[in-house]
Structures are given as C-alpha cells and as structure tokens.
Design an enzyme around this catalytic site. Sequence first.
Site, short mmCIF file in Angstrom:
data_model
loop_
_atom_site.label_atom_id
_atom_site.label_comp_id
_atom_site.label_asym_id
_atom_site.label_seq_id
_atom_site.Cartn_x
_atom_site.Cartn_y
_atom_site.Cartn_z
CB CYS A 3 -0.90 -0.03 1.23
SG CYS A 3 -1.77 1.51 1.52
CB CYS A 6 0.93 1.12 4.46
SG CYS A 6 -0.70 0.81 5.20
CG ASP A 29 -2.45 14.54 -4.11
OD1 ASP A 29 -3.40 13.83 -3.70
OD2 ASP A 29 -1.89 14.35 -5.22
CG HIS A 45 -4.46 -0.72 5.02
ND1 HIS A 45 -3.87 -0.04 3.97
CD2 HIS A 45 -5.40 -1.54 4.45
CE1 HIS A 45 -4.41 -0.45 2.83
NE2 HIS A 45 -5.34 -1.37 3.11
CG ASN A 85 -12.27 10.83 -4.78
OD1 ASN A 85 -13.26 11.57 -4.77
ND2 ASN A 85 -11.09 11.24 -5.22
N GLY A 91 -13.96 7.32 -7.90
CA GLY A 91 -12.66 7.81 -8.34
C GLY A 91 -11.51 7.47 -7.40
CB THR A 93 -6.41 6.08 -7.81
OG1 THR A 93 -5.89 7.17 -7.05
CG2 THR A 93 -7.32 6.62 -8.92
CG HIS A 98 -7.15 8.98 0.40
ND1 HIS A 98 -7.22 7.67 -0.01
CD2 HIS A 98 -7.41 9.72 -0.69
CE1 HIS A 98 -7.50 7.62 -1.31
NE2 HIS A 98 -7.63 8.86 -1.74
CG HIS A 100 -8.50 14.05 -2.03
ND1 HIS A 100 -7.33 13.94 -2.75
CD2 HIS A 100 -9.17 12.88 -2.24
CE1 HIS A 100 -7.29 12.77 -3.36
NE2 HIS A 100 -8.40 12.10 -3.07
P1 5GP Z 1 -7.75 9.01 -4.85
O1 5GP Z 1 -7.61 9.11 -6.35
O2 5GP Z 1 -7.63 7.58 -4.38
O3 5GP Z 1 -8.94 9.71 -4.28
O4 5GP Z 1 -6.53 9.82 -4.26
C1 5GP Z 1 -5.22 9.34 -4.24
C2 5GP Z 1 -4.32 10.54 -4.22
O5 5GP Z 1 -3.05 10.13 -3.82
C3 5GP Z 1 -4.18 11.22 -5.59
O6 5GP Z 1 -4.59 12.58 -5.50
C4 5GP Z 1 -2.70 11.08 -5.90
O7 5GP Z 1 -2.15 12.22 -6.55
C5 5GP Z 1 -2.09 10.87 -4.53
N1 5GP Z 1 -0.88 10.05 -4.55
C6 5GP Z 1 -0.71 8.86 -5.19
N2 5GP Z 1 0.54 8.39 -4.96
C7 5GP Z 1 1.16 9.30 -4.16
C8 5GP Z 1 2.47 9.36 -3.59
O8 5GP Z 1 3.31 8.50 -3.77
N3 5GP Z 1 2.74 10.46 -2.83
C9 5GP Z 1 1.83 11.46 -2.60
N4 5GP Z 1 2.21 12.48 -1.85
N5 5GP Z 1 0.58 11.42 -3.12
C10 5GP Z 1 0.25 10.36 -3.90
ZN ZN Z 2 -2.36 1.29 3.70
#
Ligand code: 5GP
Ligand code: ZN
Length: 112
Positions: A3, A6, A29, A45, A85, A91, A93, A98, A100
């Site tokens: 993860c 994590c 981010d 987690h 999300n 959305g 990913t 988390h 935002h």
């Molecule tokens: P989701 O798309 O799941 O709502 O948000 C995941 C967020 O994590 C995205 O905005 C993406 O830019 C951010 N993200 C993904 N990988 C990393 C990383 O390695 N470091 C940081 N700081 N943010 C990440």
């Molecule tokens: Zn995790």
Amino acid sequence: MGCIFCGIISGDIPSQKIYETETVLAFKDIDPKAPFHAVIIPKAHIKSAMEITGENSPVIAEIFEAAAKIATDENLAGGFRLVNNCGADGGQTVDHFHIHMLAGRVLAWPPG
Ligand code: 5GP
Ligand code: ZN
C-alpha cells in the site's frame, strides 16, 4: 502489492508531511488539484469509506480535527473542501482511506 500510503506512514516512500499525530498523518498530494492539496489519512490501514465501523470510526473524527488544525496552520482563511473518493465510481485510486483537503482557489460545485 504494498500500500502506497502505508509506505508513506513507514517512511519507505518519501512525502512532504504537514501534520502528524499518533493516529493520523497529513502530507502534500504528489499531483495537486488546487494550490493547496493535502491528503489526510488514518495510520491504520482502512481500505475505504465502506470499511468504517463503530470500532475504527474514532480516527475518522480525528481526521476532521486535523483538517481544522491544518486550516489554521496553513492560513486557509478563504475556506477549503474535504473530499473522500470511495470505490471505482467514486474515483478512488489508492485503497487506503483518505480525505483530500483542497484550498487556495474557488472550487466548482457540483464536482464532475
Ligand atoms: P484518490 O484518487 O484515491 O482519491 O486519491 C489518491 C491521491 O493520492 C491522488 O490525488 C494522488 O495524486 C495521490 N498520490 C498517489 N501516490 C502518491 C504518492 O506516492 N505520494 C503522494 N504524496 N501522493 C500520492
Ligand atoms: Zn495502507
């Protein structure tokens, strides 16, 4: 597969941390969608909002408490948006719950 979030908590993956307690971590981010874009996570987690239960929900309240403190620390006087999300249609990913935190510009409503 490990993860990503994590990995950020353990320090294996570098990040720009802005707030941390025993149970919660916030960091910038990597791909900001607004002038200020942080991600606030529980250190436990929890996969998604679908996995919040009576047992693990106190940390979700702590995430909102963190957001209020970050808003003060970062001078987000104009306001901010907190977004979760959840799942493919939502959305999501990264499969570690988390929130935002977006600020620094007027944000459109409703979102796309
Ligand atoms: P989701 O798309 O799941 O709502 O948000 C995941 C967020 O994590 C995205 O905005 C993406 O830019 C951010 N993200 C993904 N990988 C990393 C990383 O390695 N470091 C940081 N700081 N943010 C990440
Ligand atoms: Zn995790």
